[in-house]
Scaffold this active site. Structure first.
Site, mmCIF file in Angstrom:
data_model
loop_
_atom_site.group_PDB
_atom_site.id
_atom_site.type_symbol
_atom_site.label_atom_id
_atom_site.label_comp_id
_atom_site.label_asym_id
_atom_site.label_seq_id
_atom_site.Cartn_x
_atom_site.Cartn_y
_atom_site.Cartn_z
ATOM 1 N N SER A 195 52.234 6.530 53.428
ATOM 2 C CA SER A 195 51.297 5.849 54.318
ATOM 3 C C SER A 195 49.958 6.562 54.274
ATOM 4 O O SER A 195 49.893 7.775 54.020
ATOM 5 C CB SER A 195 51.827 5.861 55.758
ATOM 6 O OG SER A 195 50.861 5.358 56.664
ATOM 7 N N TYR B 153 54.820 9.957 63.781
ATOM 8 C CA TYR B 153 55.080 9.130 62.593
ATOM 9 C C TYR B 153 54.201 9.600 61.439
ATOM 10 O O TYR B 153 54.665 9.752 60.306
ATOM 11 C CB TYR B 153 54.794 7.659 62.897
ATOM 12 C CG TYR B 153 54.715 6.795 61.655
ATOM 13 C CD1 TYR B 153 55.870 6.362 61.013
ATOM 14 C CD2 TYR B 153 53.482 6.416 61.114
ATOM 15 C CE1 TYR B 153 55.805 5.580 59.870
ATOM 16 C CE2 TYR B 153 53.411 5.637 59.979
ATOM 17 C CZ TYR B 153 54.570 5.216 59.358
ATOM 18 O OH TYR B 153 54.491 4.451 58.211
ATOM 19 N N VAL C 25 49.392 -2.904 57.011
ATOM 20 C CA VAL C 25 50.071 -3.995 56.308
ATOM 21 C C VAL C 25 50.764 -4.879 57.335
ATOM 22 O O VAL C 25 51.384 -4.386 58.283
ATOM 23 C CB VAL C 25 51.121 -3.458 55.308
ATOM 24 C CG1 VAL C 25 51.738 -4.605 54.514
ATOM 25 C CG2 VAL C 25 50.503 -2.427 54.376
#
Length: 232
Positions: free
Chosen positions: A138, A150, A183
């Site tokens: 990512s 995350y 996305v």
């Protein structure tokens, strides 16, 4: 079909993983996809017409026995393994200062341990085919944001990709990290889509498949893909 390339994709029943599976099947590959939801996997296969070249495997990417079984099942069904795509992952969408720790262990295990287990389980088969490992990271693994656990898991994936490359390149195995920006996928379910333009899962799959289909001897290592307008 017996000589066509074979890919194993974790978290392949939806989102980016499913888009990669579709594109590889269209390109003549045979594809195995894993997931934890039997109904989702079944629906994905039915959507594609249950093609002969598609294998669905129920399992948890953070459990080594499940990952090894997926690799073994793929080899039994198709006789070879050319590519693994570590795609499974999720976010708790909270922060280290204000979030709920109850969900953190599963996120860390899925996002960090899962790709490592897939590498370990598949490396011997990939040596045979001089294949490729693709890790879906990512942009959050390159850009710090406040309290983002995350993001920390994706920083770990960024490091894992290069650490793995430095070992397995001697085995003839390529490693590619594909790091998407925003996305439009089920990643955002229940949390609302972020503002601005979003990439599609198919656009990220384009990059994954491009890396997989590089000529022999070419190792593309890092691909960062943002939608236009995403500054960070």
């Amino acid at each position: 079909m017996t000589d066509s390339p074979v890919a194993l994709i974790t978290g392949g029943g939806s989102g980016i993983g499913a888009a990669v599976a579709r594109q590889l099947l269209d390109a003549g590959h045979r594809v195995a996809v894993t997931g934890r939801g039997e109904q989702r996997l079944r629906a994905f296969a039915e959507e594609l017409g249950s093609p002969e070249g598609l294998l669905t495997i129920l399992g948890n990417t953070a459990e080594y026995a499940d990952v090894q079984a997926a690799v073994d099942g793929t080899l039994k069904a198709f006789g070879r393994l050319d590519t693994v795509v570590a795609n499974a992952g999720f976010a708790t969408h909270d922060t280290v200062a204000e979030g709920d720790p109850a969900g953190w262990a599963e996120m860390v295990l899925t996002n960090v341990l899962g790709p490592a287990l897939l590498i370990r389980a598949s490396v011997d088969a990939l040596k045979e085919t001089r294949g490729r490992i693709v890790l879906v990271g990512s942009v959050a693994g390159f850009v710090n944001t406040p309290g983002n656990l995350y993001g920390a898991t994706k920083w770990a994936v960024t490091g894992l990709a290069e650490n793995t490359r430095r070992q397995v390149t001697d085995f003839g195995i390529g490693v590619t990290l594909v790091a998407p920006g925003r996305v439009e996928t089920p990643f955002w379910d229940g949390n609302g889509l972020p503002p601005g333009h979003l990439l599609t899962a198919d656009q990220i799959a384009d990059s994954v498949v491009w890396a997989i289909r590089q000529p022999a001897g070419v190792d593309v290592n890092t691909i960062v893909v943002r939608p236009l307008g995403q500054p960070n």
